[in-house]
Design an enzyme around this catalytic site. Structure first.
Site, PDB file in Angstrom:
ATOM      1  N   ARG A  35       0.739  -0.845  -0.233  1.00 27.29           N
ATOM      2  CA  ARG A  35      -0.057   0.085  -0.102  1.00 27.29           C
ATOM      3  C   ARG A  35       1.065   0.929  -0.138  1.00 27.29           C
ATOM      4  O   ARG A  35       0.136   2.406   0.536  1.00 27.29           O
ATOM      5  CB  ARG A  35      -0.304  -0.270   0.841  1.00 27.29           C
ATOM      6  CG  ARG A  35      -2.438  -0.834   1.367  1.00 27.29           C
ATOM      7  CD  ARG A  35      -3.324  -1.018   0.492  1.00 27.29           C
ATOM      8  NE  ARG A  35      -4.401  -1.419   0.221  1.00 27.29           N
ATOM      9  CZ  ARG A  35      -5.607  -1.085   0.855  1.00 27.29           C
ATOM     10  NH1 ARG A  35      -5.654  -0.265   1.795  1.00 27.29           N
ATOM     11  NH2 ARG A  35      -6.190  -1.753   0.620  1.00 27.29           N
ATOM     12  N   ARG A  39      -3.617   6.408   0.709  1.00 27.43           N
ATOM     13  CA  ARG A  39      -3.890   8.456   1.438  1.00 27.43           C
ATOM     14  C   ARG A  39      -3.528   8.887   2.308  1.00 27.43           C
ATOM     15  O   ARG A  39      -3.400  10.096   2.491  1.00 27.43           O
ATOM     16  CB  ARG A  39      -5.133   7.621   1.760  1.00 27.43           C
ATOM     17  CG  ARG A  39      -6.671   7.520   1.092  1.00 27.43           C
ATOM     18  CD  ARG A  39      -7.603   6.805   1.844  1.00 27.43           C
ATOM     19  NE  ARG A  39      -7.062   5.728   2.234  1.00 27.43           N
ATOM     20  CZ  ARG A  39      -8.126   4.624   3.222  1.00 27.43           C
ATOM     21  NH1 ARG A  39      -9.433   4.887   3.172  1.00 27.43           N
ATOM     22  NH2 ARG A  39      -7.518   3.611   2.997  1.00 27.43           N
ATOM     23  N   ARG A  48      -6.777  11.202  -6.473  1.00 28.85           N
ATOM     24  CA  ARG A  48      -8.547  10.425  -7.051  1.00 28.85           C
ATOM     25  C   ARG A  48      -9.066  10.923  -6.435  1.00 28.85           C
ATOM     26  O   ARG A  48     -10.109  10.988  -6.952  1.00 28.85           O
ATOM     27  CB  ARG A  48      -7.795   9.741  -5.216  1.00 28.85           C
ATOM     28  CG  ARG A  48      -9.255   8.479  -4.581  1.00 28.85           C
ATOM     29  CD  ARG A  48      -8.736   8.101  -3.138  1.00 28.85           C
ATOM     30  NE  ARG A  48     -10.309   7.330  -2.876  1.00 28.85           N
ATOM     31  CZ  ARG A  48     -11.143   8.605  -2.705  1.00 28.85           C
ATOM     32  NH1 ARG A  48     -11.559   9.285  -2.127  1.00 28.85           N
ATOM     33  NH2 ARG A  48     -11.998   7.137  -2.092  1.00 28.85           N
ATOM     34  N   ASP A  85      -6.950  -2.799  -7.519  1.00 27.47           N
ATOM     35  CA  ASP A  85      -7.124  -3.603  -6.281  1.00 27.47           C
ATOM     36  C   ASP A  85      -7.774  -5.214  -6.251  1.00 27.47           C
ATOM     37  O   ASP A  85      -7.765  -5.393  -7.564  1.00 27.47           O
ATOM     38  CB  ASP A  85      -8.107  -2.526  -5.684  1.00 27.47           C
ATOM     39  CG  ASP A  85      -8.539  -2.832  -4.148  1.00 27.47           C
ATOM     40  OD1 ASP A  85      -8.351  -1.850  -3.664  1.00 27.47           O
ATOM     41  OD2 ASP A  85      -9.412  -3.842  -4.021  1.00 27.47           O
ATOM     42  N   TYR A 161     -14.975 -11.556   0.269  1.00 26.57           N
ATOM     43  CA  TYR A 161     -15.418 -10.710   0.156  1.00 26.57           C
ATOM     44  C   TYR A 161     -17.011 -10.205  -0.656  1.00 26.57           C
ATOM     45  O   TYR A 161     -18.284 -10.018  -0.517  1.00 26.57           O
ATOM     46  CB  TYR A 161     -14.781  -9.515  -0.680  1.00 26.57           C
ATOM     47  CG  TYR A 161     -13.467  -8.628   0.060  1.00 26.57           C
ATOM     48  CD1 TYR A 161     -14.197  -7.601   1.179  1.00 26.57           C
ATOM     49  CD2 TYR A 161     -12.003  -9.172  -0.021  1.00 26.57           C
ATOM     50  CE1 TYR A 161     -12.746  -7.170   1.818  1.00 26.57           C
ATOM     51  CE2 TYR A 161     -11.005  -8.624   1.443  1.00 26.57           C
ATOM     52  CZ  TYR A 161     -11.420  -8.111   2.091  1.00 26.57           C
ATOM     53  OH  TYR A 161     -10.731  -7.388   2.246  1.00 26.57           O
TER      54      TYR A 161
HETATM   55  O1  CP3 Z   1       0.000   0.578  -2.981  1.00 25.98           O
HETATM   56  C1  CP3 Z   1      -0.514  -0.700  -3.414  1.00 25.98           C
HETATM   57  O2  CP3 Z   1       0.401  -1.432  -2.450  1.00 25.98           O
HETATM   58  C2  CP3 Z   1      -1.098  -0.705  -4.902  1.00 25.98           C
HETATM   59  C3  CP3 Z   1      -3.071  -0.815  -5.175  1.00 25.98           C
HETATM   60  C4  CP3 Z   1      -3.444  -2.109  -3.563  1.00 25.98           C
HETATM   61  C5  CP3 Z   1      -4.780  -1.134  -3.280  1.00 25.98           C
HETATM   62  N1  CP3 Z   1      -4.856  -2.297  -2.783  1.00 25.98           N
HETATM   63  C6  CP3 Z   1      -5.001  -0.187  -3.290  1.00 25.98           C
HETATM   64  C7  CP3 Z   1      -6.244   0.439  -2.823  1.00 25.98           C
HETATM   65  C8  CP3 Z   1      -3.767  -3.318  -3.615  1.00 25.98           C
HETATM   66  C9  CP3 Z   1      -2.521  -4.182  -3.814  1.00 25.98           C
HETATM   67  C10 CP3 Z   1      -4.685  -3.710  -2.835  1.00 25.98           C
HETATM   68  C11 CP3 Z   1      -4.593  -4.957  -2.204  1.00 25.98           C
HETATM   69  C12 CP3 Z   1      -6.302  -5.185  -1.472  1.00 25.98           C
HETATM   70  N2  CP3 Z   1      -7.376  -4.599  -1.408  1.00 25.98           N
HETATM   71  C13 CP3 Z   1      -5.988  -5.896  -0.230  1.00 25.98           C
HETATM   72  C14 CP3 Z   1      -5.447  -7.362  -0.195  1.00 25.98           C
HETATM   73  C15 CP3 Z   1      -3.720  -6.181   0.945  1.00 25.98           C
HETATM   74  C16 CP3 Z   1      -4.214  -6.530   1.815  1.00 25.98           C
HETATM   75  O3  CP3 Z   1      -4.742  -4.645   2.677  1.00 25.98           O
HETATM   76  O4  CP3 Z   1      -5.032  -6.892   2.983  1.00 25.98           O
HETATM   77  C17 CP3 Z   1      -7.500  -5.974   0.109  1.00 25.98           C
HETATM   78  C18 CP3 Z   1      -8.426  -6.856   1.088  1.00 25.98           C
HETATM   79  C19 CP3 Z   1      -8.218  -5.023  -0.503  1.00 25.98           C
HETATM   80  C20 CP3 Z   1      -9.737  -5.295  -0.524  1.00 25.98           C
HETATM   81  C21 CP3 Z   1     -10.140  -3.518  -0.314  1.00 25.98           C
HETATM   82  N3  CP3 Z   1     -10.102  -1.908  -1.131  1.00 25.98           N
HETATM   83  C22 CP3 Z   1     -10.141  -2.643   0.797  1.00 25.98           C
HETATM   84  C23 CP3 Z   1     -10.986  -3.414   1.810  1.00 25.98           C
HETATM   85  C24 CP3 Z   1     -10.772  -1.570   0.649  1.00 25.98           C
HETATM   86  C25 CP3 Z   1     -10.657  -0.765   1.628  1.00 25.98           C
HETATM   87  C26 CP3 Z   1     -10.515  -0.342   2.751  1.00 25.98           C
HETATM   88  C27 CP3 Z   1      -9.162   0.909   3.023  1.00 25.98           C
HETATM   89  O5  CP3 Z   1      -7.882   0.505   3.048  1.00 25.98           O
HETATM   90  O6  CP3 Z   1      -9.850   2.266   2.872  1.00 25.98           O
HETATM   91  C28 CP3 Z   1      -9.903  -1.285  -0.367  1.00 25.98           C
HETATM   92  C29 CP3 Z   1      -9.726  -0.088  -0.674  1.00 25.98           C
HETATM   93  C30 CP3 Z   1      -8.511   0.910  -1.469  1.00 25.98           C
HETATM   94  N4  CP3 Z   1      -7.512  -0.523  -2.677  1.00 25.98           N
HETATM   95  C31 CP3 Z   1      -7.557   1.871  -1.521  1.00 25.98           C
HETATM   96  C32 CP3 Z   1      -6.427   1.581  -1.581  1.00 25.98           C
HETATM   97  C33 CP3 Z   1      -5.149   2.349  -1.856  1.00 25.98           C
HETATM   98  C34 CP3 Z   1      -8.254   3.183  -0.357  1.00 25.98           C
HETATM   99  C35 CP3 Z   1      -8.940   3.882  -1.275  1.00 25.98           C
HETATM  100  C36 CP3 Z   1      -9.322   5.289  -1.249  1.00 25.98           C
HETATM  101  O7  CP3 Z   1      -8.912   5.590  -1.846  1.00 25.98           O
HETATM  102  O8  CP3 Z   1      -9.846   5.106  -0.608  1.00 25.98           O
END
Ligand code: CP3
Length: 355
Positions: A35, A39, A48, A85, A161
């Site tokens: 990640r 944010r 974003r 994602d 999910y």
């Molecule tokens: O920088 C990176 O790592 C690359 C991009 C990336 C994202 N999600 C961007 C993201 C990667 C590799 C993921 C993987 C991901 N997504 C996982 C596995 C890794 C982990 O963290 O356990 C999972 C379970 C998800 C599913 C997911 N995506 C959830 C549950 C959420 C909401 C929770 C949160 O953190 O807001 C997301 C949203 C998400 N994915 C964001 C980002 C940058 C935040 C969204 C935003 O900008 O509002």
């Protein structure tokens, strides 16, 4: 067996990140953070907002490439991770994913074999092509020395999910379906396995140097079910990718797997293992012969928030314990939004020995 020294211009491996996978031990381990685009960076929040929403950002190759590059510009990580994602796969299959502001993902749940009729493997190309275009752009725009990591969610984690319809603390709906109707649940896992292989193949063809399989909820299953829903599909994905792209390393991240992480490595054939915060990298590396697997991890993301002397001490401790091992520095889970970017800069400097 291992060659020592820095991989860089003029050495066998141009991208330092890939050196451990080629059997080299570096004096300074490669570093990237899960990640790392997100944010906690003001420039991410601005892009974003320009995109309009999180999913619109994922499906905008120009802006998705931009946010992938932001942490590389700021911190010079050894690897970039494609911005997308794990829920792109169910979205492309036709389940329809929404991200509610501040609440995380929402999907109309699939809970039976009949519900699987709503999903279509053949319909995925259009959305997968958009993500592949982001990879192509990154291949052009990344510094030559920066590796590009492609990724997908593991079938089990993505299924949690899809079945729950949102995130959950216990993944109860997926576990219940898997216990009550394993043959039916197998059909969902098989569909996700096939979609993931195609998705990763496209990412490699577009220019990814390495792949990571995120199994965030691997820790919610007992051993027999872990074997069936986590290990077996990951092995299928790993083998299919190996046939198509033998030189592309695959890192598994079976978060929460505990003792079964050792078995996960030997049974799936992954080239790297991501250690979560509770899995000491040193203990994992002791479980394998030197040539078997690259270890990645595992600083607590909240220690990166806290910063201070404890952060420095812990970084030094990890570096000391992993010296002379094939190791990639990372967190034990993703960066959290409240992380001060200065702490990330300090971490990178510390790992590289400049402080
Ligand atoms: O920088 C990176 O790592 C690359 C991009 C990336 C994202 N999600 C961007 C993201 C990667 C590799 C993921 C993987 C991901 N997504 C996982 C596995 C890794 C982990 O963290 O356990 C999972 C379970 C998800 C599913 C997911 N995506 C959830 C549950 C959420 C909401 C929770 C949160 O953190 O807001 C997301 C949203 C998400 N994915 C964001 C980002 C940058 C935040 C969204 C935003 O900008 O509002």
């Amino acid at each position: 067996m291992s060659e020592r020294g820095q991989a860089g211009a003029g050495s066998a491996v141009e991208k330092r990140f890939l050196a451990p996978f080629r059997g080299q031990t570096l004096d300074v381990p490669p570093i990237w953070l899960m990640r790392q685009a997100g944010r906690y960076l003001p420039e991410y929040r601005a892009t974003r907002a320009e995109a309009g929403s999180f999913l619109k950002l994922c499906y905008n190759p120009k802006l998705a490439a931009e946010v992938t590059l932001q942490p590389i510009r700021r911190f010079g990580f050894d690897a970039a991770i494609l911005f997308a994602d794990i829920l792109i796969v169910p979205d492309a299959l036709g389940q329809g994913v929404r991200f509610e502001e501040g609440e995380g993902p929402r999907l109309d749940p699939v809970r039976s074999v009949a519900d699987l009729g709503r999903l279509d493997l053949k319909g995925t190309s259009e959305k997968f092509d958009i993500i592949a275009e982001t990879v192509q752009r990154l291949r052009q725009d990344l510094p030559r020395e920066t590796a590009l990591i492609g990724f997908c969610g593991a079938p089990w984690t993505v299924a949690t999910y899809m079945v729950q319809g949102q995130g959950s603390a216990d993944q109860a709906e997926a576990r219940l379906w898997a216990y009550r109707d394993p043959e039916g649940f197998d059909q969902l896992i098989d569909l996700l396995t096939a979609a993931s292989i195609d998705y990763l193949d496209r990412q490699v063809k577009a220019g990814a140097d390495c792949l990571q399989i995120f199994d965030t909820w691997a820790g919610s299953l007992p051993d027999d079910e872990f074997d069936r829903w986590v290990v077996a599909p990951t092995r299928t994905i790993r083998e299919a990718l190996k046939d198509m792209h033998p030189d592309i390393p695959v890192i598994g991240f079976p978060r929460g797997a505990g003792a079964t992480a050792v078995w996960y490595v030997s049974e799936t054939g992954v080239n790297g293992i991501g250690c979560d915060t509770a899995t000491p990298p040193f203990v994992m590396s002791e479980a394998f012969d030197e040539e078997d697997v690259v270890i990645q991890g595992n600083l607590d993301p909240l220690l990166l928030v806290a910063g201070g002397a404890r952060l420095d001490e812990r970084v030094d401790e990890i570096l000391d314990l992993m010296r002379d091992k094939r190791f990639i520095f990372n967190l034990g889970h993703g960066i959290v939004p409240q992380t001060p970017p200065e702490h990330v800069a300090r971490l990178v400097e510390r790992v590289r020995g400049k402080s």
